[in-house]
Design an enzyme around this catalytic site. Structure first.
Site, PDB file in Angstrom:
ATOM      1  N   GLY A   5       0.836  -1.207   0.000  1.00 33.60           N
ATOM      2  CA  GLY A   5       0.000   0.000   0.000  1.00 33.60           C
ATOM      3  C   GLY A   5       0.866   1.251   0.000  1.00 33.60           C
TER       4      GLY A   5
ATOM      5  CG  ASP B  30       0.918  -3.570  10.537  1.00 29.60           C
ATOM      6  OD1 ASP B  30       0.016  -4.209   9.961  1.00 29.60           O
ATOM      7  OD2 ASP B  30       1.922  -3.111   9.939  1.00 29.60           O
TER       8      ASP B  30
ATOM      9  CG  ASP C 216       3.222  -7.355   6.950  1.00 25.69           C
ATOM     10  OD1 ASP C 216       2.435  -7.852   7.747  1.00 25.69           O
ATOM     11  OD2 ASP C 216       2.867  -6.785   5.891  1.00 25.69           O
TER      12      ASP C 216
ATOM     13  CG  MET D 170      -7.640   2.383   5.702  1.00 27.52           C
ATOM     14  SD  MET D 170      -6.505   2.777   4.368  1.00 27.52           S
ATOM     15  CE  MET D 170      -7.436   2.205   2.946  1.00 27.52           C
TER      16      MET D 170
ATOM     17  NE  ARG E 215      -3.142  -5.539   5.234  1.00 27.03           N
ATOM     18  CZ  ARG E 215      -3.560  -5.528   3.972  1.00 27.03           C
ATOM     19  NH1 ARG E 215      -4.700  -6.069   3.674  1.00 27.03           N
ATOM     20  NH2 ARG E 215      -2.848  -4.968   3.023  1.00 27.03           N
TER      21      ARG E 215
ATOM     22  CB  THR F  54       2.625   0.015   6.798  1.00 33.37           C
ATOM     23  OG1 THR F  54       1.197  -0.157   6.881  1.00 33.37           O
ATOM     24  CG2 THR F  54       3.233  -0.264   8.171  1.00 33.37           C
ATOM     25  CB  ILE F  55      -1.003   4.296   6.793  1.00 29.35           C
ATOM     26  CG1 ILE F  55      -2.034   3.206   6.462  1.00 29.35           C
ATOM     27  CG2 ILE F  55      -0.628   5.116   5.585  1.00 29.35           C
ATOM     28  CD1 ILE F  55      -3.390   3.744   6.098  1.00 29.35           C
ATOM     29  CG  ASP F  56      -1.907  -0.793   8.246  1.00 29.72           C
ATOM     30  OD1 ASP F  56      -2.011  -1.917   7.716  1.00 29.72           O
ATOM     31  OD2 ASP F  56      -2.540   0.201   7.853  1.00 29.72           O
TER      32      ASP F  56
ATOM     33  NE  ARG G 229     -27.705  10.470   7.760  1.00 30.13           N
ATOM     34  CZ  ARG G 229     -28.896  10.272   8.312  1.00 30.13           C
ATOM     35  NH1 ARG G 229     -29.034   9.337   9.271  1.00 30.13           N
ATOM     36  NH2 ARG G 229     -29.941  10.996   7.971  1.00 30.13           N
TER      37      ARG G 229
ATOM     38  NE  ARG H 174      -2.403  -3.902  -1.138  1.00 34.72           N
ATOM     39  CZ  ARG H 174      -1.872  -3.519   0.016  1.00 34.72           C
ATOM     40  NH1 ARG H 174      -0.903  -4.243   0.558  1.00 34.72           N
ATOM     41  NH2 ARG H 174      -2.263  -2.409   0.622  1.00 34.72           N
TER      42      ARG H 174
HETATM   43  O1  F6P Z   1      -1.676  -1.770   4.559  1.00 39.39           O
HETATM   44  C1  F6P Z   1      -2.116  -0.477   4.393  1.00 39.39           C
HETATM   45  C2  F6P Z   1      -3.582  -0.450   4.040  1.00 39.39           C
HETATM   46  O2  F6P Z   1      -3.972   0.869   3.802  1.00 39.39           O
HETATM   47  C3  F6P Z   1      -4.482  -1.052   5.101  1.00 39.39           C
HETATM   48  O3  F6P Z   1      -4.695  -0.164   6.174  1.00 39.39           O
HETATM   49  C4  F6P Z   1      -5.719  -1.332   4.296  1.00 39.39           C
HETATM   50  O4  F6P Z   1      -6.547  -2.326   4.882  1.00 39.39           O
HETATM   51  C5  F6P Z   1      -5.125  -1.833   2.972  1.00 39.39           C
HETATM   52  O5  F6P Z   1      -3.836  -1.222   2.863  1.00 39.39           O
HETATM   53  C6  F6P Z   1      -5.943  -1.463   1.752  1.00 39.39           C
HETATM   54  O6  F6P Z   1      -5.353  -2.139   0.650  1.00 39.39           O
HETATM   55  P1  F6P Z   1      -5.500  -1.596  -0.855  1.00 39.39           P
HETATM   56  O7  F6P Z   1      -4.752  -0.285  -0.933  1.00 39.39           O
HETATM   57  O8  F6P Z   1      -4.863  -2.662  -1.677  1.00 39.39           O
HETATM   58  O9  F6P Z   1      -6.968  -1.400  -1.095  1.00 39.39           O
END
Ligand code: F6P
Length: 348
Positions: A10, A128, A102, A168, A170, A124-126, A270, A71
Site C-alpha cells: 500500500g 504494525d 511486512d 484503516m 488492517r 505502512t500507515i498501519d 450516520r 501487491r
Molecule cells: O496496509 C495499508 C492499508 O492501507 C491497510 O490499512 C488497508 O486495509 C489496505 O492497505 C488497503 O489495501 P488496498 O490499498 O490494496 O486497497
C-alpha cells in the site's frame, strides 16, 4: 555500484522522501540508482529507470511514489524468484533496497536467505511492524483521520447524531486508537479488543440522557464483535478477492454498525468510511523527517554491506535490525495501552 530500489504494498505519503534521500546520498557515494516500478512486479518484468538527482528534486513533499507500487508477490508467480535474480543479474544490480510493509519486506528477507543482497525500509500507515517504533505514513494518516473526525463532529453536533467513522489499519488499531483519542471520540473500537454492541448502545443512550447531543465513534476496519455478542462476530470484508499475500480487503463495519445502532437506540446515526483518504496527499513533517532518515540509513547499510537488515526507529535513533525480525508477528495495540487511554474516556 548499481543499487536497485522499489516501493511495494500500500502506498503512503513519505515514500518519495525515502527515494529522494537514497538517490542524493547514493550519488554522493558514487552509486548508480536504478528504480524498479510497481514494486516486485517491476523486478519480475524488468521495468526499471535510472534515477538521478534531477528526478527527485523537491519530491519529499509529494504523496504517493514516483516508482508506483503493487501487491505483487514473486513467490506466487511461476519461477518468480529466479526471474527476480535474472533481472538483477541482467541489470548488474549489486544490492536492492525494498521499501514496504511486512509483505514486501518478507519477500526481501526470503531473497536475502537465497543470496540476494537486500536492505529493507519499513513503510505502512498501519504502524504494525514490530521491529520499529514507528513507520512513516502513520503520522500523516493519523492527522487525516483526526481532521476528518473534527469536521464530522460539527455536523454531528448540528444534527444531534451519532457518526461512526471507519479508519484503516488492517489488523492493528494504531491509527484508530491515536486518531480517536486525538479527536475526542467517545467510543473507540479496535481489532485487538472485540466489542459488545450492547455496551455501545448503552453508552449512546446514557450520553443522550446526560444531554450530550452527538457522538463520534471511531472504528477500525478490522474491528469485530466479541463472541457471544448478538451481533456480527467476524470481520467485515468488502468481499473482494484475497491479494497475493493472502490479505482480504476490509471495509464496511461502520455501515453495519450504523444500521444496528439506529435500530437498537432510535438515535439518528450516520457512517463515514475514510478509506484511502488516509493514504493520500502530502506527508506530514514527522513523516518527511523519518522517511529521509530511513533513506540515508539504507545507503549506509549498503555501503557497510550490512544486508538482510531493515532500517528502524528506536526512540529517536535510527538503527538497523535483521529483516527476519521485521517480518515476524504484527505489532498490535497492547491491552495495557487500551486500558490507559480508551477506558477512562469511554463515553466522554
Ligand atoms: O496496509 C495499508 C492499508 O492501507 C491497510 O490499512 C488497508 O486495509 C489496505 O492497505 C488497503 O489495501 P488496498 O490499498 O490494496 O486497497
Amino acid at each position: 555500484m548499481r543499487i536497485g530500489v522499489l516501493t511495494g504494498g500500500g502506498d503512503c505519503p513519505g515514500l518519495n522522501a525515502v527515494i529522494r534521500a537514497i538517490v542524493i546520498q547514493g550519488e554522493r557515494e558514487g552509486y548508480q540508482i536504478v528504480g524498479f516500478t510497481e514494486g516486485w512486479l517491476g523486478v519480475l518484468e524488468n521495468r526499471s529507470r535510472k534515477l538521478s538527482r534531477k528526478d527527485v528534486e523537491d519530491i519529499q513533499s509529494e504523496g504517493g511514489t514516483i516508482l508506483y507500487t503493487s501487491r505483487t508477490n514473486p513467490y506466487k508467480e511461476s519461477n518468480g524468484s529466479i526471474r527476480v535474480k535474472d533481472t538483477l543479474k541482467k541489470e548488474g544490480i549489486d544490492a536492492l533496497i525494498a521499501i514496504g510493509g511486512d509483505d514486501t519486506l518478507g519477500v526481501a528477507n526470503r531473497l536475502y536467505q537465497e543470496g540476494v543482497k537486500t536492505v529493507g525500509v519499513p513503510k505502512t500507515i498501519d504502524n504494525d511492524l514490530s521491529a520499529t517504533d514507528y513507520t512513516f505514513g502513520f503520522d500523516t494518516a493519523i492527522n487525516i483521520a483526526i481532521e476528518g473526525m473534527d469536521r464530522l463532529s460539527t455536523t454531528a453536533r448540528s444534527h444531534h447524531r451519532a457518526v461512526i467513522v471507519e479508519i484503516m489499519g488492517r489488523q492493528a488499531g494504531w491509527i484508530t486508537l491515536q486518531a480517536g483519542v486525538g479527536a475526542g471520540a467517545s467510543i473507540i473500537l479496535i481489532p485487538e479488543v472485540p466489542f459488545y454492541i450492547e455496551e455501545i448502545c448503552e453508552t449512546l443512550i446514557k450520553r443522550k440522557k446526560e444531554g450530550n447531543n452527538y457522538t463520534i465513534i471511531a472504528v477500525a476496519e478490522g474491528a469485530k464483535a466479541a463472541e457471544g455478542s448478538k451481533f456480527l462476530s467476524q470481520e467485515v470484508v468488502k468481499g473482494e478477492k484475497i491479494d497475493a499475500f493472502g490479505h482480504i480487503l476490509l471495509g464496511g463495519i461502520a455501515t453495519l454498525l450504523e444500521k444496528e445502532i439506529a435500530k437498537r437506540t432510535g438515535i439518528e446515526t450516520r457512517s463515514v468510511i475514510l478509506g484511502h483518504l488516509q493514504r493520500g496527499g502530502r506527508p506530514s513533517a514527522f513523516d518527511r523527517f523519518l522517511a529521509t532518515r530511513f533513506g540515508l540509513k539504507a545507503i549506509e547499510l549498503v555501503k557497510k554491506e550490512k544486508f538482510g537488515q531493515m532500517t528502524s526507529l528506536r526512540g529517536t535513533e535510527i538503527i538497523s535490525v535483521p529483516l527476519q525480525e521485521a517480518v515476524g508477528e504484527t505489532k498490535r495495540v497492547p491491552q495495557k495501552l487500551y486500558e490507559e487511554v480508551v477506558k477512562p474516556l469511554w463515553g466522554e
